[in-house]
Design a protein around this motif. Structure first.
Motif, PDB file in Angstrom:
ATOM      1  N   ALA A 266       0.796  -1.267  -0.148  1.00  0.00           N
ATOM      2  CA  ALA A 266      -0.096  -0.098  -0.056  1.00  0.00           C
ATOM      3  C   ALA A 266       0.776   1.323   0.045  1.00  0.00           C
ATOM      4  N   ALA A 267       2.059   1.247   0.982  1.00  0.00           N
ATOM      5  CA  ALA A 267       2.620   2.295   0.808  1.00  0.00           C
ATOM      6  C   ALA A 267       3.569   2.599  -0.650  1.00  0.00           C
ATOM      7  N   SER A 268       3.895   1.543  -1.024  1.00  0.00           N
ATOM      8  CA  SER A 268       4.465   1.744  -2.343  1.00  0.00           C
ATOM      9  C   SER A 268       3.341   2.065  -3.615  1.00  0.00           C
ATOM     10  N   ASN A 269       2.350   1.492  -3.616  1.00  0.00           N
ATOM     11  CA  ASN A 269       1.519   1.551  -4.564  1.00  0.00           C
ATOM     12  C   ASN A 269       0.648   2.914  -4.579  1.00  0.00           C
ATOM     13  N   TYR A 270       0.524   3.530  -3.406  1.00  0.00           N
ATOM     14  CA  TYR A 270      -0.307   4.562  -3.398  1.00  0.00           C
ATOM     15  C   TYR A 270       0.665   5.837  -2.744  1.00  0.00           C
ATOM     16  N   TYR A 271       1.744   5.809  -2.754  1.00  0.00           N
ATOM     17  CA  TYR A 271       2.976   6.863  -2.439  1.00  0.00           C
ATOM     18  C   TYR A 271       2.463   7.469  -1.019  1.00  0.00           C
ATOM     19  N   LEU A 272       2.603   6.374  -0.119  1.00  0.00           N
ATOM     20  CA  LEU A 272       2.377   6.882   1.312  1.00  0.00           C
ATOM     21  C   LEU A 272       3.620   6.821   2.185  1.00  0.00           C
ATOM     22  N   GLN A 273       3.589   7.634   3.225  1.00  0.00           N
ATOM     23  CA  GLN A 273       4.582   7.548   4.359  1.00  0.00           C
ATOM     24  C   GLN A 273       4.527   6.014   4.990  1.00  0.00           C
ATOM     25  N   TYR A 274       5.628   5.543   5.379  1.00  0.00           N
ATOM     26  CA  TYR A 274       5.602   4.087   5.837  1.00  0.00           C
ATOM     27  C   TYR A 274       4.890   4.122   6.937  1.00  0.00           C
ATOM     28  N   HIS A 275       4.492   5.103   7.811  1.00  0.00           N
ATOM     29  CA  HIS A 275       3.664   4.961   9.106  1.00  0.00           C
ATOM     30  C   HIS A 275       2.341   5.064   8.709  1.00  0.00           C
ATOM     31  N   THR A 276       1.810   5.491   7.549  1.00  0.00           N
ATOM     32  CA  THR A 276       0.578   5.639   7.183  1.00  0.00           C
ATOM     33  C   THR A 276      -0.259   4.307   7.042  1.00  0.00           C
ATOM     34  N   PRO A 277       0.082   3.367   6.427  1.00  0.00           N
ATOM     35  CA  PRO A 277      -0.845   2.326   6.121  1.00  0.00           C
ATOM     36  C   PRO A 277      -1.217   1.543   7.654  1.00  0.00           C
ATOM     37  N   MET A 278      -0.370   1.471   8.436  1.00  0.00           N
ATOM     38  CA  MET A 278      -0.870   0.950   9.781  1.00  0.00           C
ATOM     39  C   MET A 278      -1.807   1.900  10.373  1.00  0.00           C
ATOM     40  N   GLN A 279      -1.751   3.097  10.293  1.00  0.00           N
ATOM     41  CA  GLN A 279      -2.890   3.845  10.862  1.00  0.00           C
ATOM     42  C   GLN A 279      -4.208   3.542  10.065  1.00  0.00           C
ATOM     43  N   MET A 280      -3.934   3.363   8.788  1.00  0.00           N
ATOM     44  CA  MET A 280      -5.386   3.131   7.825  1.00  0.00           C
ATOM     45  C   MET A 280      -5.943   1.717   8.315  1.00  0.00           C
ATOM     46  N   ARG A 281      -4.965   0.808   8.602  1.00  0.00           N
ATOM     47  CA  ARG A 281      -5.372  -0.592   9.251  1.00  0.00           C
ATOM     48  C   ARG A 281      -6.231  -0.409  10.351  1.00  0.00           C
ATOM     49  N   GLU A 282      -5.802   0.485  11.127  1.00  0.00           N
ATOM     50  CA  GLU A 282      -6.426   0.512  12.532  1.00  0.00           C
ATOM     51  C   GLU A 282      -7.797   1.266  12.344  1.00  0.00           C
ATOM     52  N   GLY A 283      -7.600   2.259  11.449  1.00  0.00           N
ATOM     53  CA  GLY A 283      -9.050   3.089  11.144  1.00  0.00           C
ATOM     54  C   GLY A 283     -10.229   2.331  10.740  1.00  0.00           C
ATOM     55  N   ALA A 284      -9.535   1.223   9.714  1.00  0.00           N
ATOM     56  CA  ALA A 284     -10.555   0.529   9.124  1.00  0.00           C
ATOM     57  C   ALA A 284     -11.082  -0.615  10.061  1.00  0.00           C
ATOM     58  N   ARG A 285     -10.421  -0.887  10.647  1.00  0.00           N
ATOM     59  CA  ARG A 285     -10.891  -1.699  11.864  1.00  0.00           C
ATOM     60  C   ARG A 285     -11.917  -1.306  12.694  1.00  0.00           C
ATOM     61  N   GLU A 286     -11.428   0.125  13.187  1.00  0.00           N
ATOM     62  CA  GLU A 286     -12.449   0.649  14.122  1.00  0.00           C
ATOM     63  C   GLU A 286     -13.825   1.107  13.379  1.00  0.00           C
ATOM     64  N   VAL A 287     -13.854   1.378  12.110  1.00  0.00           N
ATOM     65  CA  VAL A 287     -14.931   1.675  11.216  1.00  0.00           C
ATOM     66  C   VAL A 287     -15.792   0.363  11.114  1.00  0.00           C
ATOM     67  N   ARG A 288     -15.053  -0.857  10.796  1.00  0.00           N
ATOM     68  CA  ARG A 288     -15.854  -2.009  10.932  1.00  0.00           C
ATOM     69  C   ARG A 288     -16.534  -2.348  12.151  1.00  0.00           C
ATOM     70  N   ASN A 289     -15.934  -1.968  13.246  1.00  0.00           N
ATOM     71  CA  ASN A 289     -16.544  -2.376  14.567  1.00  0.00           C
ATOM     72  C   ASN A 289     -17.690  -1.583  14.774  1.00  0.00           C
ATOM     73  N   ILE A 290     -17.570  -0.230  14.309  1.00  0.00           N
ATOM     74  CA  ILE A 290     -18.646   0.617  14.770  1.00  0.00           C
ATOM     75  C   ILE A 290     -19.960   0.250  13.916  1.00  0.00           C
ATOM     76  N   ILE A 291     -19.673  -0.269  12.695  1.00  0.00           N
ATOM     77  CA  ILE A 291     -20.949  -0.895  11.876  1.00  0.00           C
ATOM     78  C   ILE A 291     -21.526  -2.090  12.646  1.00  0.00           C
ATOM     79  N   THR A 292     -20.653  -2.959  12.891  1.00  0.00           N
ATOM     80  CA  THR A 292     -20.887  -4.181  13.523  1.00  0.00           C
ATOM     81  C   THR A 292     -21.928  -3.951  14.726  1.00  0.00           C
ATOM     82  N   ARG A 293     -21.524  -3.132  15.486  1.00  0.00           N
ATOM     83  CA  ARG A 293     -21.904  -2.819  17.040  1.00  0.00           C
ATOM     84  C   ARG A 293     -23.264  -2.052  16.531  1.00  0.00           C
ATOM     85  N   LYS A 294     -23.327  -1.074  15.616  1.00  0.00           N
ATOM     86  CA  LYS A 294     -24.717  -0.467  15.518  1.00  0.00           C
ATOM     87  C   LYS A 294     -25.838  -1.212  14.683  1.00  0.00           C
TER      88      LYS A 294
END
Length: 458
Positions: free
Chosen positions: A51-79
């Protein structure tokens, strides 16, 4: 020293430090201990690294995105679970996890939507997660702009974070001096500018116009990267809904509309006219779009104010309505085939995506002014998302782009689509009557026109 040995030692230390940093942020995987990286250690890439290579991201960013995506998935599931429990209580008890008892109509497209409160919470947190990434670390916060941010935070719908859309706080955000540091944060400013753009909120200073453009230009790339990162968790329950939320977020950004806004407002009708449409039985944009053009025009004229001005508004809305792509699904086939090399059972779903609509030559819900910077040339795209009938597991997804709206109403554009998926997983979560998979088609540029099809596994 400039000796060859010292230069080699410097390069080796640099490589080790780089690999260690990449490994700590999930971009590479190494077999050896992080503290004992040797010359012959094995290094392999990961989804985050790609993801960092293909989308020209800083190497810190993909892990942040993964955590954010998991938070969103949990929000949807709980609701969704809370909604099911509330429905079970309202119905006099029963199993909250039980499937919808309404009759299943195989291969019959029906409108797809999620409850507004869930869509708002999920989309808000996707945008918030993107705003919090390292990609916006250097976004400018000029002298005294924390005061402008505080002012703007009281004008936008959600404020500086997602406490309001997630239901942690009620009402509107009110600035407190304890939030002074928050207002000086570049990520907070990005989130505020995103909301101002979607909600059409007036910006406090002209510099924010350029800043908004800078933020919005990056969102499509970052959203695509976050979606790519989330595929690493496709085996988790709720991944199907998460993929659909990425498409919903793309719609919101493209339409410059808040997720809580009625999709009928894409026609730029007065709110009083939209209220009258509801009283006449038109509850959605799709209800209006599927009507014959003469019938929809007459209905629009009946809800707009009388006179020349009202007729002009109705005619303009009718033109925008005809430009909105109307999709349908035909010739649906689903079957299993066996791969010769692996012997694995692979599901194959084939269908014809049929889209009709007229190229928009003016602004409005259906498109952009012809020849303008945002003019799409009469093209539209869809995301086809396939998931299990139970458990909401993602099976696969496919982008169907470049569909032309320049054809006539009598000759709509037809596109053949094929999606392969894990047959065993689909059957394991297929539900009743021999099992089903769920196909969702989400339009990339217009809200309120999405479809869902239940496809039998036979």
């Amino acid at each position: 020293s400039s000796s060859e040995e010292d230069v080699e030692d410097f390069f080796f230390r640099t490589v080790k430090e780089t690999i260690r940093a990449l490994a700590e942020h999930g971009c590479v995987r190494i077999e050896d201990d992080l503290e004992k990286i040797e010359d012959n250690c094995s290094v392999t890439t990961t989804v985050l690294g790609l993801a960092a290579s293909n989308y020209y991201l800083q190497y810190h960013t993909p892990m942040q995105m993964r955590e954010g995506a998991r938070e969103v998935r949990n929000i949807i599931t709980r609701k969704l679970e809370a909604q099911a429990e509330n429905k079970a209580v309202a119905d006099g008890g029963g199993d909250a996890k039980k499937e919808d008892p309404s009759p299943i109509k195989p291969n019959q497209p029906r409108p797809y939507s999620i409850p507004t409160d869930i869509e708002v919470a999920a989309v808000a947190h996707v945008l918030y997660s993107l705003s919090k990434t390292h990609e916006f670390d250097e976004h400018p916060v000029r002298h005294n702009e924390e005061e402008h941010n505080a002012e703007l935070s009281e004008e936008v719908p959600w404020g500086p974070n997602t406490d309001i859309p997630l239901g942690r706080k009620s009402g509107r955000y009110r600035y407190s001096h304890t939030d002074e540091d928050l207002m000086a944060d570049p990520h907070t400013k990005c989130f505020l500018l995103l909301q101002a753009n979607l909600a059409n909120v007036k910006l406090p200073v002209t510099d924010y116009i350029t800043d908004t453009r800078s933020v919005m230009d990056q969102i499509p790339r970052l959203l695509a990267a976050m979606q790519y990162v989330s595929l690493d968790d496709s085996g988790v329950s709720g991944s199907f809904d998460l993929m659909c939320v990425f498409a919903k977020t793309r719609q919101v950004v493209q339409a410059k509309s808040m997720p809580s806004t009625n999709p009928l407002e894409q026609l730029a009708l007065p709110r009083d006219a939209i209220r009258k449409l509801k009283s006449k039985g038109v509850s959605s944009l799709r209800d209006l779009r599927v009507m014959p053009s003469s019938e929809s025009l007459a209905l629009l004229k009946s809800v707009c104010e009388r006179g020349k001005r009202g007729n002009s508004s109705a005619n303009s809305a009718a033109r925008d309505l005809s430009a909105i792509p109307l999709a349908s699904v035909e010739e649906v086939k689903c079957y299993c085939e066996v791969e010769k090399t692996s012997g694995k059972s692979v599901g194959v779903l084939k269908f014809d995506l049929v889209v009709e609509g007229e190229y928009a030559k003016r602004g409005g819900g259906g498109g952009h002014r012809k020849g303008s910077k945002d003019d799409d040339g009469g093209m539209v795209g869809y995301m086809a998302v396939l998931g299990t009938h139970q458990g909401r597991f993602l099976l696969n997804h496919k982008s169907v782009s470049g569909i032309s709206l320049r054809g006539s109403k009598d000759s709509p554009t037809k596109r053949n689509v094929e999606i392969k998926f894990d047959w065993q997983k689909a059957n394991a979560h297929g539900g009743v009557e021999g099992g089903f998979v769920t196909l969702r088609l989400l339009c990339e540029k217009v809200r309120g026109m999405d479809l869902e099809v239940l496809v039998p596994l036979r």
